[in-house]
Scaffold this motif. Structure first.
Motif, mmCIF file in Angstrom:
data_model
loop_
_atom_site.group_PDB
_atom_site.id
_atom_site.type_symbol
_atom_site.label_atom_id
_atom_site.label_comp_id
_atom_site.label_asym_id
_atom_site.label_seq_id
_atom_site.Cartn_x
_atom_site.Cartn_y
_atom_site.Cartn_z
ATOM 1 N N SER A 95 61.332 152.130 21.877
ATOM 2 C CA SER A 95 61.840 152.876 23.027
ATOM 3 C C SER A 95 62.166 151.950 24.189
ATOM 4 O O SER A 95 63.223 152.080 24.823
ATOM 5 C CB SER A 95 60.810 153.920 23.459
ATOM 6 O OG SER A 95 61.253 154.622 24.589
ATOM 7 N N VAL A 175 60.253 158.880 20.084
ATOM 8 C CA VAL A 175 61.114 157.898 20.741
ATOM 9 C C VAL A 175 62.347 158.594 21.317
ATOM 10 O O VAL A 175 62.738 158.364 22.465
ATOM 11 C CB VAL A 175 61.534 156.795 19.749
ATOM 12 C CG1 VAL A 175 62.619 155.905 20.356
ATOM 13 C CG2 VAL A 175 60.336 155.946 19.352
ATOM 14 N N TRP A 176 62.938 159.466 20.528
ATOM 15 C CA TRP A 176 64.162 160.155 20.937
ATOM 16 C C TRP A 176 63.919 161.076 22.128
ATOM 17 O O TRP A 176 64.715 161.122 23.068
ATOM 18 C CB TRP A 176 64.700 160.949 19.745
ATOM 19 C CG TRP A 176 65.849 161.845 20.050
ATOM 20 C CD1 TRP A 176 67.053 161.479 20.588
ATOM 21 C CD2 TRP A 176 65.905 163.261 19.862
ATOM 22 N NE1 TRP A 176 67.861 162.592 20.735
ATOM 23 C CE2 TRP A 176 67.190 163.701 20.289
ATOM 24 C CE3 TRP A 176 65.014 164.200 19.341
ATOM 25 C CZ2 TRP A 176 67.572 165.022 20.237
ATOM 26 C CZ3 TRP A 176 65.408 165.526 19.285
ATOM 27 C CH2 TRP A 176 66.667 165.929 19.727
ATOM 28 N N PHE A 179 63.605 159.094 25.333
ATOM 29 C CA PHE A 179 64.628 158.076 25.552
ATOM 30 C C PHE A 179 65.391 158.312 26.852
ATOM 31 O O PHE A 179 65.631 157.381 27.622
ATOM 32 C CB PHE A 179 65.588 158.066 24.356
ATOM 33 C CG PHE A 179 66.499 156.882 24.320
ATOM 34 C CD1 PHE A 179 66.002 155.602 24.174
ATOM 35 C CD2 PHE A 179 67.870 157.048 24.425
ATOM 36 C CE1 PHE A 179 66.840 154.499 24.130
ATOM 37 C CE2 PHE A 179 68.724 155.964 24.391
ATOM 38 C CZ PHE A 179 68.210 154.683 24.243
#
Length: 310
Positions: A95, A175-176, A179
């Motif tokens: 990330s 992570v997404w 983000f």
């Protein structure tokens, strides 16, 4: 004349002290109310045990001794600790690196569409976490298997259903989902860099890559450091969105420390049982004793050896 100057200087110092006191008071009051007061009984609970007949009784450090002896016996603790570290190390590394690079690209190149990119990347953080997890679960467990079957004529399990890909899918989702927030914070820090510094670097012939490592990264490292400190502080309380995906039915193989604490607390609450709460309080207090020095050590090391402009 001299006495008048001294009076003005004295008033200025008094005003500065009052201003400083006002700034410090708010976080101190916040800490006292939302940490000390909220957790006061939980801290005391770590040194007690519960009996259905006699209620709570003081047992000193017995709960902590039980934790150390149980850690060697039960593999669940080790699995949960391993998964917590995996989520932190992989998730934070990927990330941070991607967010920094993407933010730098927008900062230097995409002057026209960067506001659109900001909104698109931040959308997962605006939508309810349960809604996002539900959509991702449908995508991972329904859409992808159907797509593979259509294109490759092959039956496959969903990413969250398949034990071999579950943890990878969970880490990818975490992570997404974070983000966009990281992009906004890093991009904001980059936009605050003085134009004169950038112009001077260009006159010295700095390249696109060199500017990132020698100018941009050192000047936004304070933001990077802050986010990393927050991530380290949350290692043992991060349930990695497992609750959103599985509720309390996740396989033990994918437990994190945060998820295990959540599940055990819910189980004791639903069963109207207080017997397990002292052990959970002791475990939480022990994790605090471990996390606090690690955070301060990381903060010291990064301040002393972090990148500097050069």
């Amino acid at each position: 004349m001299i006495s008048e100057v001294k009076k003005r200087a004295g008033k200025k110092r008094t005003h500065d002290r009052i201003f400083f006191a006002c700034l410090v008071t708010l976080p101190l009051v916040h800490f006292f109310i939302f940490y000390i007061c909220v957790n006061f009984n939980s801290v005391l609970l770590a040194f007690k045990s519960y009996n259905s007949d006699s209620g709570y009784s003081w047992v000193g450090l017995q709960n902590f001794k039980n934790l150390f002896s149980d850690f060697g016996k039960f593999t669940l603790y080790k699995k949960a600790l391993k998964n917590s570290m995996l989520v932190f190390l992989v998730g934070t590394t990927v990330s941070t690196v991607l967010a920094l690079l993407f933010s730098y690209y927008i900062y230097k190149k995409a002057s026209r569409g960067k506001n659109v990119f900001k909104v698109l990347l931040f959308m997962p953080s605006i939508i309810s976490s349960i809604a996002m997890a539900t959509m991702f679960k449908q995508f991972a467990d329904s859409a992808i298997p159907k797509l593979v079957q259509t294109v490759f004529h092959k039956e496959v399990q969903g990413l969250l259903q398949n034990p071999d890909t579950t943890m990878g899918a969970v880490i990818f989702y975490n992570v997404w989902i974070g983000f966009g927030v990281n992009i906004l914070l890093y991009l904001g820090a980059m936009n605050n860099i003085s134009e004169s510094v950038v112009e001077a670097a260009k006159l010295d012939g700095v390249t696109f890559v060199s500017e990132f490592f020698k100018i941009t990264l050192p000047l936004v490292f304070g933001t990077v450091q802050t986010l990393l400190v927050v991530a380290i502080g949350g290692i043992f309380i991060n349930q990695a969105s497992l609750v959103s995906f599985f509720g309390t039915t996740s396989e033990e193989e994918f437990f994190t420390i945060g998820y295990w604490l959540y599940k055990e607390t819910v189980k004791n609450t639903l069963n109207n049982s207080n017997a397990g709460l002292p052990q959970l309080s002791a475990f939480g207090l022990l994790l605090t004793f471990v996390t606090v020095p690690v955070v301060y050590l990381f903060n010291f090391i990064t301040k002393k050896f972090g990148p500097s402009v050069g």
